[in-house]
Design a protein around this motif. Sequence first.
Motif, PDB file in Angstrom:
ATOM      1  N   ASP A 243       0.819  -1.207   0.000  1.00  0.00           N
ATOM      2  CA  ASP A 243       0.000   0.000   0.000  1.00  0.00           C
ATOM      3  C   ASP A 243       0.857   1.262   0.000  1.00  0.00           C
ATOM      4  OD1 ASP A 243      -2.258  -1.507  -0.046  1.00  0.00           O
ATOM      5  OD2 ASP A 243      -2.947  -1.009   1.974  1.00  0.00           O
ATOM      6  N   PHE A 244       1.986   1.230   0.715  1.00  0.00           N
ATOM      7  CA  PHE A 244       2.851   2.405   0.763  1.00  0.00           C
ATOM      8  C   PHE A 244       3.533   2.656  -0.579  1.00  0.00           C
ATOM      9  CE2 PHE A 244       7.173   4.098   1.337  1.00  0.00           C
ATOM     10  CZ  PHE A 244       6.873   5.337   1.874  1.00  0.00           C
ATOM     11  N   PHE A 245       4.081   1.607  -1.187  1.00  0.00           N
ATOM     12  CA  PHE A 245       4.904   1.790  -2.372  1.00  0.00           C
ATOM     13  C   PHE A 245       4.102   2.026  -3.648  1.00  0.00           C
ATOM     14  CE2 PHE A 245       8.359  -0.069   0.205  1.00  0.00           C
ATOM     15  CZ  PHE A 245       9.301   0.917  -0.030  1.00  0.00           C
ATOM     16  N   ILE A 246       2.804   1.813  -3.592  1.00  0.00           N
ATOM     17  CA  ILE A 246       1.981   2.209  -4.735  1.00  0.00           C
ATOM     18  C   ILE A 246       2.259   3.669  -5.087  1.00  0.00           C
ATOM     19  CG2 ILE A 246      -0.412   2.815  -5.339  1.00  0.00           C
ATOM     20  CD1 ILE A 246      -1.275   0.170  -4.064  1.00  0.00           C
ATOM     21  N   LEU A 247       2.401   4.492  -4.050  1.00  0.00           N
ATOM     22  CA  LEU A 247       2.573   5.927  -4.266  1.00  0.00           C
ATOM     23  C   LEU A 247       3.844   6.263  -5.036  1.00  0.00           C
ATOM     24  CD1 LEU A 247       1.809   8.877  -3.831  1.00  0.00           C
ATOM     25  CD2 LEU A 247       2.808   8.728  -1.530  1.00  0.00           C
ATOM     26  N   VAL A 248       4.968   5.581  -4.743  1.00  0.00           N
ATOM     27  CA  VAL A 248       6.228   5.990  -5.353  1.00  0.00           C
ATOM     28  C   VAL A 248       6.224   5.784  -6.867  1.00  0.00           C
ATOM     29  CG1 VAL A 248       7.432   5.430  -3.214  1.00  0.00           C
ATOM     30  CG2 VAL A 248       7.463   3.781  -5.079  1.00  0.00           C
TER      31      VAL A 248
ATOM     32  N   LEU B 273      -3.337   9.988   7.435  1.00  0.00           N
ATOM     33  CA  LEU B 273      -4.128   9.030   8.204  1.00  0.00           C
ATOM     34  C   LEU B 273      -3.645   7.603   7.946  1.00  0.00           C
ATOM     35  CD1 LEU B 273      -7.690  10.564   7.718  1.00  0.00           C
ATOM     36  CD2 LEU B 273      -6.310  10.573   9.808  1.00  0.00           C
ATOM     37  N   TYR B 274      -3.324   7.324   6.691  1.00  0.00           N
ATOM     38  CA  TYR B 274      -2.765   6.013   6.370  1.00  0.00           C
ATOM     39  C   TYR B 274      -1.452   5.785   7.126  1.00  0.00           C
ATOM     40  CZ  TYR B 274      -0.047   2.536   3.879  1.00  0.00           C
ATOM     41  OH  TYR B 274       0.756   1.467   3.594  1.00  0.00           O
ATOM     42  N   GLY B 275      -0.641   6.842   7.247  1.00  0.00           N
ATOM     43  CA  GLY B 275       0.638   6.723   7.938  1.00  0.00           C
ATOM     44  C   GLY B 275       0.481   6.311   9.398  1.00  0.00           C
ATOM     45  N   ILE B 276      -0.577   6.814  10.059  1.00  0.00           N
ATOM     46  CA  ILE B 276      -0.821   6.425  11.451  1.00  0.00           C
ATOM     47  C   ILE B 276      -1.064   4.924  11.542  1.00  0.00           C
ATOM     48  CG2 ILE B 276      -2.384   6.680  13.423  1.00  0.00           C
ATOM     49  CD1 ILE B 276      -2.882   9.557  12.513  1.00  0.00           C
TER      50      ILE B 276
ATOM     51  N   SER C 228       8.799  -7.492  -0.403  1.00  0.00           N
ATOM     52  CA  SER C 228       7.742  -8.283  -1.050  1.00  0.00           C
ATOM     53  C   SER C 228       6.574  -7.388  -1.427  1.00  0.00           C
ATOM     54  CB  SER C 228       7.265  -9.401  -0.121  1.00  0.00           C
ATOM     55  OG  SER C 228       8.283 -10.324   0.148  1.00  0.00           O
ATOM     56  N   GLY C 229       6.222  -6.479  -0.510  1.00  0.00           N
ATOM     57  CA  GLY C 229       5.154  -5.527  -0.815  1.00  0.00           C
ATOM     58  C   GLY C 229       5.526  -4.602  -1.954  1.00  0.00           C
TER      59      GLY C 229
END
Length: 416
Positions: free
Chosen positions: A31-36, A113-116, A151-152
């Motif tokens: 979910d995090f790396f989708i952004l990069v 909010l996702y970061g929390i 892996s993510g």
Amino acid sequence: MSALESLRRLTPQQRNTVIASYLGWTLDAFDFFILVFVLKYIAEEFHTDVPAVSVAIFLTLAMRALGALVFGLAADRYGRRITLMADVLLYSIFEFLTGFSTGLTMFLVFRALYGIAMGGEWGVGASLVMETVPEESRGIVSGILQAGYPSGYLIASIVFFLLFPVIGWRGMFFVGAVPALLVLYIRRNVEESPAFLKRQTAGRRPFLTVLRENIPLFIWAVLLMTAFNFFSHGTQDIYPTFLETQRNYSSYTVGAIAIVYNIGAICGGLFFGALSQRIGRKKAIVIAALIAVPVAPLWAYAPGPVLLAIGAFLMQFFVQGAWGIVPVHLNELSPDEVRGTFPGFAYQLGNLLASGNATLQAGLAAGWDGDYAYALLIVAAVVALVVAALAGFGYEKKDVCFGTEEAEEPHGAMRI
């Protein structure tokens, strides 16, 4: 005992716990790396530039410290299992809502909010695993757990490679809601940490009380994790943007290179995690960090996509190789009473201090006429040396028994 033999000796319940925590970190990282991969495309739709959108990475990383504290305290009070379920559900919801953003401000709020929620997963999952598996399995299991991060990234690379031309950047975030299904697996197959249940009968002191008794250890852990997070994010977050903007590669080429270097990251985490069980946590980290330095020029300046992919594979093998030791290292050093909070909070405070990395590197590149390669190289080489120094002259309590007096002392003694 070999790493594979120690894995074979795990009970079905211990294997389920390892799988659940690995998947939790894998899907969180996905979910995090989708952004990069989509910074450029979001900037185009919102009529702004990449540095402005990269503030979302800063906010996500900065808010992870708050999440680690909140969810860590909950894990120490209510249990690791129920807290992990709540955390996975929340980060999936915020990821899904990100795809509905109508402007940059709304987008940044959802990423904060996702970061929390993201900040809570690592510490809770790592403490659950490390308190469940036997001491001789901790090294390889640590490598497996931390391999969830690349892996993510690998899954995000594959999704970007295959689906982005069809679903666009909003669809990428909608796909990011899939991790919510992991809650069903945890609820059915994972039991509470035995060490937590034992601690409940013995009672526990407040987090701040225990923290005050371990101030030197905590400060060192935060500094180490600051360097580690610069090491990881400094070699990952802006790399796809470097490939897209400075090298002008297509989304398919960028996705293919990302797949290669994430395979290297997974291999590195497993290799050095297992190696740390034989030679010690500190030595394994120092070796991985130092070898990354001579690899950096190939990773940043190789003349074509094939050589770049080779350099990126090697770089992430050693970067994530060092990271593969972090889950076991921090959990072994943590006081028993606050293991749900201490490792994750130290980790995410380090993230907070390193959270400006993407904006820093993007700004440096802009100041150097778009030279992302130089910005990547400088940060990677410097922080690799800092990681090696902090780890090499730091603490170690390899194979400490949880729930014993040995696990509680020495509070300030440094084993060099």
